[in-house]
Enzyme design. Structure first.
Site, PDB file in Angstrom:
ATOM      1  N   HIS A   1     -10.296  -1.064   4.176  1.00  0.00           N
ATOM      2  CA  HIS A   1      -9.088  -0.852   3.360  1.00  0.00           C
ATOM      3  C   HIS A   1      -9.581  -0.499   1.947  1.00  0.00           C
ATOM      4  O   HIS A   1      -9.485  -1.294   1.015  1.00  0.00           O
ATOM      5  CB  HIS A   1      -8.253  -2.124   3.365  1.00  0.00           C
ATOM      6  CG  HIS A   1      -6.849  -1.962   2.841  1.00  0.00           C
ATOM      7  ND1 HIS A   1      -6.422  -0.859   2.131  1.00  0.00           N
ATOM      8  CD2 HIS A   1      -5.768  -2.791   2.932  1.00  0.00           C
ATOM      9  CE1 HIS A   1      -5.151  -1.014   1.807  1.00  0.00           C
ATOM     10  NE2 HIS A   1      -4.730  -2.173   2.282  1.00  0.00           N
TER      11      HIS A   1
ATOM     12  N   THR B   1       0.836  -1.200   0.000  1.00  0.00           N
ATOM     13  CA  THR B   1       0.000   0.000   0.000  1.00  0.00           C
ATOM     14  C   THR B   1       0.874   1.255   0.000  1.00  0.00           C
ATOM     15  O   THR B   1       0.672   2.172  -0.807  1.00  0.00           O
ATOM     16  CB  THR B   1      -0.956  -0.017   1.204  1.00  0.00           C
ATOM     17  OG1 THR B   1      -1.593  -1.288   1.244  1.00  0.00           O
ATOM     18  CG2 THR B   1      -2.005   1.068   1.092  1.00  0.00           C
TER      19      THR B   1
HETATM   20  N1   CP Z   1      -2.492  -5.527   0.655  1.00  0.00           N
HETATM   21  C1   CP Z   1      -1.885  -4.778   1.569  1.00  0.00           C
HETATM   22  O1   CP Z   1      -2.489  -3.943   2.252  1.00  0.00           O
HETATM   23  O2   CP Z   1      -0.532  -5.034   1.696  1.00  0.00           O
HETATM   24  P1   CP Z   1       0.453  -4.251   2.649  1.00  0.00           P
HETATM   25  O3   CP Z   1       0.062  -4.573   4.067  1.00  0.00           O
HETATM   26  O4   CP Z   1       1.839  -4.743   2.306  1.00  0.00           O
HETATM   27  O5   CP Z   1       0.283  -2.781   2.389  1.00  0.00           O
END
Ligand code: CP
Length: 306
Positions: free
Chosen positions: A129, A52
């Protein structure tokens, strides 16, 4: 000024416009290479991240803008006790837009209330998210050609998995989407999603424990990791962590056109032997995350590219 806290902050029309813009960015990257010259993105990450944070930074750099920020609470003045509200007031003097990840549910929303710049929720605890959801929607639409008339299996930690909660919120707004919720008893989808989102929208869904039983009927399988960081004790995590392992043998039970998505990071829930299966879409999904975050930055900054 607009913020993005949840996929529901965007209408279906706006969601589709962002996905269309992401497709145009994918097809014509040079057209957008200077769109955000002179603009700065701040990434305020109070919790670990690879995709992210770095995809947001890559997105802004691809648009000709600049980035600044911190990648852990310990390396910011949060370690001295500064609140997110004070931090965002300060960052509003340095940047044009901010992406915030925080372990506490609602922290990006609290920040947005005091912000002078658009704030994007880059993941808040076990809650939402939304930019992963934009990534997932773009991936589904690109792989299947549609967001309606699909049966999607969501498998793993449905209790703490914020990507699952956000994706359900977004997909219930498209016609004829069926959900198969695959989880152990302890990690079932929370009531506030089952009752307030699925039942309230008269959505067709079922809850099952065995992945093998669900596979033959799916158009898409969305695997998730068991969220170690949200468990109260190590013992429960160890008991749950390998509950599901998607391997070559299980993939034989799935339709030939059933794509596998995963927000990543992966731990053991997808065996690496599945990576070579043409239905494994999770690394392609990562690339879509950059295009869609470019589209989101342009949208929230109201930058038009002709
Ligand atoms: N998909 C996702 O949120 O990955 P990260 O935690 O690496 O940001």
């Amino acid at each position: 000024m607009r913020h993005l806290m949840s996929p529901l902050d965007l209408t279906v029309k706006e969601l589709d416009q962002i996905l269309d813009l992401a497709n145009d960015i994918e097809a014509n990257p040079q057209k957008y290479a200077h769109a955000c010259e002179g603009k700065k993105l701040a990434t305020l990450f109070y919790e670990p991240s690879t995709r992210t944070r770095l995809s947001f930074e890559a997105a802004m750099l691809n648009l000709g803008g600049s980035v600044l920020g911190f990648s852990s609470a310990d390396s910011s003045s949060a370690a001295k006790g500064e609140s997110v509200s004070d931090t965002i007031r300060v960052i509003s003097c340095y940047a044009d837009i901010a992406a915030i990840r925080h372990p506490k549910e609602g922290a990006p929303l609290v920040a947005s209330l005091k912000s002078g710049i658009p704030v994007i929720n880059a993941g808040d605890g076990g809650h939402q998210h939304p930019t992963q959801t934009l990534t997932d929607l773009l991936t589904i639409r690109s792989m299947k050609g549609r967001l309606d008339n699909i049966t999607i299996g969501l498998c793993g930690d449905l209790k703490f998995g914020r990507t699952v909660h956000s994706l359900i919120n977004a997909l219930v707004r498209y016609p004829n989407v069926r959900f198969v919720l695959i989880s152990p008893e302890e990690l079932r989808i929370p009531d506030y999603v089952r009752e307030d989102v699925l039942r309230k929208n008269h959505q067709e869904f079922k809850e099952v424990i065995r992945l093998e039983d669900a596979l033959p009927e799916l158009d898409l399988l969305y695997m998730t990791r068991v969220q170690k960081e949200r468990f109260f004790n190590e013992e429960d995590y160890v008991r749950m962590k390998d509950f599901y392992i998607l391997d070559k043998q299980k993939m034989e039970l799935a339709p030939k056109d059933m794509y596998v998505l995963h927000p990543l990071p992966r731990v053991n829930e997808i065996s690496v032997e599945v990576d070579d299966d043409p239905r494994a879409a999770y690394f392609k999904q990562v690339q879509y995350g950059v295009y869609v975050r470019m589209a989101l930055i342009l949208t929230l900054l109201e930058v038009k590219v002709c």
